[in-house]
Write a protein that holds these residues in place. Structure first.
Motif, PDB file in Angstrom:
ATOM      1  N   GLN A  61      -6.448  10.336 -19.628  1.00 21.44           N
ATOM      2  CA  GLN A  61      -7.384  10.179 -18.517  1.00 21.44           C
ATOM      3  C   GLN A  61      -8.745  10.768 -18.849  1.00 21.44           C
ATOM      4  OE1 GLN A  61      -4.893  12.155 -15.634  1.00 21.44           O
ATOM      5  NE2 GLN A  61      -4.732  10.264 -14.444  1.00 21.44           N
ATOM      6  N   ASN A  71     -13.223  17.375 -15.992  1.00 19.26           N
ATOM      7  CA  ASN A  71     -11.897  16.778 -16.188  1.00 19.26           C
ATOM      8  C   ASN A  71     -10.750  17.758 -15.999  1.00 19.26           C
ATOM      9  OD1 ASN A  71     -12.809  14.122 -16.771  1.00 19.26           O
ATOM     10  ND2 ASN A  71     -13.453  14.866 -18.767  1.00 19.26           N
ATOM     11  N   LYS A  78      -6.691  16.684 -15.618  1.00 16.98           N
ATOM     12  CA  LYS A  78      -6.406  15.340 -16.100  1.00 16.98           C
ATOM     13  C   LYS A  78      -5.747  15.425 -17.468  1.00 16.98           C
ATOM     14  CE  LYS A  78      -9.822  13.059 -13.410  1.00 16.98           C
ATOM     15  NZ  LYS A  78     -11.212  12.870 -13.274  1.00 16.98           N
TER      16      LYS A  78
END
Length: 51
Positions: A46, A39, A42
């Protein structure tokens, strides 16, 4: 690399790496990849949203 497993081509014809490919690679490249399992890049909302 195997098409459909490690990558696919999007509507614009660009190669997109899958989550499986990134996990096989074993580290984050910090390029904000679409399917990054870490991730990176993000925002908080998100990160916890189901994809």
């Amino acid at each position: 690399m195997k098409e459909g497993e490690d990558f696919y081509f999007n509507e614009e014809g660009l190669m997109v790496f899958t989550k499986a490919y990134h996990l096989k690679r074993g580290h984050c490249c910090k390029n904000k990849c679409k399917h990054c399992p870490w991730n990176f890049g993000k925002n908080r909302e998100q990160k916890y949203k189901k994809a």
